[in-house]
Enzyme design. Sequence first.
Site, PDB file in Angstrom:
ATOM      1  N   TYR A   1      -2.411  -1.284  10.373  1.00 19.41           N
ATOM      2  CA  TYR A   1      -2.329  -1.434   8.905  1.00 19.41           C
ATOM      3  C   TYR A   1      -0.988  -0.911   8.395  1.00 19.41           C
ATOM      4  CZ  TYR A   1      -4.023  -1.218   4.038  1.00 19.41           C
ATOM      5  OH  TYR A   1      -4.207  -1.386   2.672  1.00 19.41           O
TER       6      TYR A   1
ATOM      7  N   SER B   1       0.871  -1.174   0.000  1.00 25.48           N
ATOM      8  CA  SER B   1       0.000   0.000   0.000  1.00 25.48           C
ATOM      9  C   SER B   1       0.907   1.223   0.000  1.00 25.48           C
ATOM     10  CB  SER B   1      -0.849  -0.011   1.274  1.00 25.48           C
ATOM     11  OG  SER B   1      -1.469   1.241   1.479  1.00 25.48           O
TER      12      SER B   1
HETATM   13  N1  LIG Z   1      -8.683  -0.666  -1.539  1.00 24.47           N
HETATM   14  C1  LIG Z   1      -7.616   0.103  -1.328  1.00 24.47           C
HETATM   15  O1  LIG Z   1      -7.692   1.340  -1.334  1.00 24.47           O
HETATM   16  C2  LIG Z   1      -6.275  -0.503  -1.054  1.00 24.47           C
HETATM   17  C3  LIG Z   1      -5.154   0.325  -1.112  1.00 24.47           C
HETATM   18  C4  LIG Z   1      -3.906  -0.213  -0.873  1.00 24.47           C
HETATM   19  C5  LIG Z   1      -3.795  -1.554  -0.587  1.00 24.47           C
HETATM   20  N2  LIG Z   1      -4.902  -2.337  -0.538  1.00 24.47           N
HETATM   21  C6  LIG Z   1      -4.703  -3.747  -0.233  1.00 24.47           C
HETATM   22  O2  LIG Z   1      -5.240  -4.517  -1.288  1.00 24.47           O
HETATM   23  C7  LIG Z   1      -5.615  -5.788  -0.789  1.00 24.47           C
HETATM   24  C8  LIG Z   1      -7.025  -6.110  -1.252  1.00 24.47           C
HETATM   25  O3  LIG Z   1      -7.899  -5.160  -0.698  1.00 24.47           O
HETATM   26  P1  LIG Z   1      -9.298  -4.758  -1.375  1.00 24.47           P
HETATM   27  O4  LIG Z   1      -9.386  -3.288  -1.313  1.00 24.47           O
HETATM   28  O5  LIG Z   1      -9.490  -5.444  -2.666  1.00 24.47           O
HETATM   29  O6  LIG Z   1     -10.292  -5.316  -0.264  1.00 24.47           O
HETATM   30  P2  LIG Z   1     -11.576  -6.259  -0.337  1.00 24.47           P
HETATM   31  O7  LIG Z   1     -12.192  -6.188   1.003  1.00 24.47           O
HETATM   32  O8  LIG Z   1     -12.411  -5.900  -1.526  1.00 24.47           O
HETATM   33  O9  LIG Z   1     -10.943  -7.694  -0.599  1.00 24.47           O
HETATM   34  C9  LIG Z   1     -10.173  -8.342   0.377  1.00 24.47           C
HETATM   35  C10 LIG Z   1     -10.385  -9.828   0.223  1.00 24.47           C
HETATM   36  O10 LIG Z   1      -9.543 -10.493   1.172  1.00 24.47           O
HETATM   37  C11 LIG Z   1     -10.304 -11.535   1.757  1.00 24.47           C
HETATM   38  N3  LIG Z   1      -9.752 -11.872   3.064  1.00 24.47           N
HETATM   39  C12 LIG Z   1      -9.765 -11.127   4.181  1.00 24.47           C
HETATM   40  N4  LIG Z   1      -9.196 -11.783   5.173  1.00 24.47           N
HETATM   41  C13 LIG Z   1      -8.814 -12.988   4.701  1.00 24.47           C
HETATM   42  C14 LIG Z   1      -8.181 -14.122   5.257  1.00 24.47           C
HETATM   43  N5  LIG Z   1      -7.828 -14.160   6.548  1.00 24.47           N
HETATM   44  N6  LIG Z   1      -7.931 -15.179   4.450  1.00 24.47           N
HETATM   45  C15 LIG Z   1      -8.294 -15.156   3.158  1.00 24.47           C
HETATM   46  N7  LIG Z   1      -8.913 -14.118   2.569  1.00 24.47           N
HETATM   47  C16 LIG Z   1      -9.169 -13.039   3.343  1.00 24.47           C
HETATM   48  C17 LIG Z   1     -11.714 -10.993   1.848  1.00 24.47           C
HETATM   49  O11 LIG Z   1     -12.654 -12.034   2.004  1.00 24.47           O
HETATM   50  C18 LIG Z   1     -11.825 -10.244   0.534  1.00 24.47           C
HETATM   51  O12 LIG Z   1     -12.295 -11.089  -0.492  1.00 24.47           O
HETATM   52  C19 LIG Z   1      -5.450  -5.710   0.727  1.00 24.47           C
HETATM   53  O13 LIG Z   1      -4.217  -6.288   1.101  1.00 24.47           O
HETATM   54  C20 LIG Z   1      -5.426  -4.237   0.991  1.00 24.47           C
HETATM   55  O14 LIG Z   1      -4.743  -3.914   2.180  1.00 24.47           O
HETATM   56  C21 LIG Z   1      -6.148  -1.847  -0.763  1.00 24.47           C
END
Ligand SMILES: NC(=O)c1ccc[n+]([C@@H]2O[C@H](COP(=O)([O-])OP(=O)(O)OC[C@H]3O[C@@H](n4cnc5c(N)ncnc54)[C@H](O)[C@@H]3O)[C@@H](O)[C@H]2O)c1
Length: 371
Positions: free
Chosen positions: A266, A253
Amino acid sequence: MTGVNPMDVTAVTANSFAMPFVSPSYPRDPYRFASREHLIVTYRTDPVTLRGAWTGPAALELRLHASAPLTDLPVLEVISGVHLIADLKLVLAKLSTITSPFEPLPTESFIMNSFQDKVALITGAASGIGKEIAHAFAREGAKVAIAEMRKEAAEAAAADIIAAGGIAMGVAMDVSDEAAVNAGVDSVHSAYGRIDILVSNAGIQIVHPIESFPFAEWKKMLAVHLDGAFLTTKACLKHMYATNSGSVVYIGSVHSKEASPLKAAYVTAKHGILGLSRVVAKEGAKHNVRSNVVCPGFVRTPLVDKQIPEQAKELGISEADVVKNVMLKETVDGEFTTVEDVAAAVLYFAGAKTKALTGQSLVVSHGWFME
Ligand SMILES: NC(=O)c1ccc[n+]([C@@H]2O[C@H](COP(=O)([O-])OP(=O)(O)OC[C@H]3O[C@@H](n4cnc5c(N)ncnc54)[C@H](O)[C@@H]3O)[C@@H](O)[C@H]2O)c1
């Protein structure tokens, strides 16, 4: 091959619909007729087999990859060698009619390896960023494993890809549970025979000021992000080391490099991912395994949608202000990063032909954070 009398192309066309709906090799993954030509185009053969048998313009693509088992070729009677020449002619005749996004020709270039026949395991791929990454790999011909907390979500996400003509399987896996990770990774290896790419993406978000951050929630955050990244890496590396190749891509991130209030756990976890990735790059090098981190800015996914009202409450401002003045304030254009932006960076690292970039991270954030 030279001297073999090629089967008449019209005969092959007539027989082509004899191909079974369900592949004997992948009984759970029905092939669509529409993608048949692509599967044939990417049928594994070696340059020696082709030499002298076909000199037409498809020779380059045909050299590349395998996905159609011999038994799936669309001829009733497979006559050694002959089917290949006939199919090549059929493919050439049909190439111009391929329109589905799931029927690309392999994208091998001097920069990128093709993903045809590669196996990509993506955690947290039933939603948001991971889901788009899974579709992007599938569109490029990879076999995709969706690792998710809930089995039904994993299978539904895999079914979406299969319905669109890709190859996918769902795996139930809580990434913070060692036994579940090991069983899940091994089941993917058993089904597809290899694991080439791990995308460690599963993640959650919990916001609190440090002074009231519940310890249990701190531990949960670190477990999903850090234990999850470590356990899935450990389980996949053994398969990658066995084939002397592989790529691990972590979803970090901007918070791998920058801090924001309320996100102590985080930010800590995402900074930790950079360290893990660098160690994997150093240890993996002698096994030809590369490691990278993609660091997105704010992406409009369920994870972010959940934060907007939470941050509005904590900061005492409107939800619109959270978006404009907290999340997107530092971007150059006031825009969210998209799931497609992130997937493109992941595919670049996973497919990169060079090892020069191993250990590096890439920020994808519309200019929010520059380095
Ligand atoms: N959305 C953003 O702005 C953003 C920015 C930077 C980084 N990220 C990172 O991107 C990644 C995906 O995030 P997203 O925004 O798509 O979120 P999201 O909530 O849409 O998807 C996250 C997925 O991870 C799964 N998950 C959660 N805990 C789990 C576990 N213990 N075992 C297996 N699966 C699990 C959830 O069921 C979900 O399907 C994360 O690591 C997040 O930190 C997101």
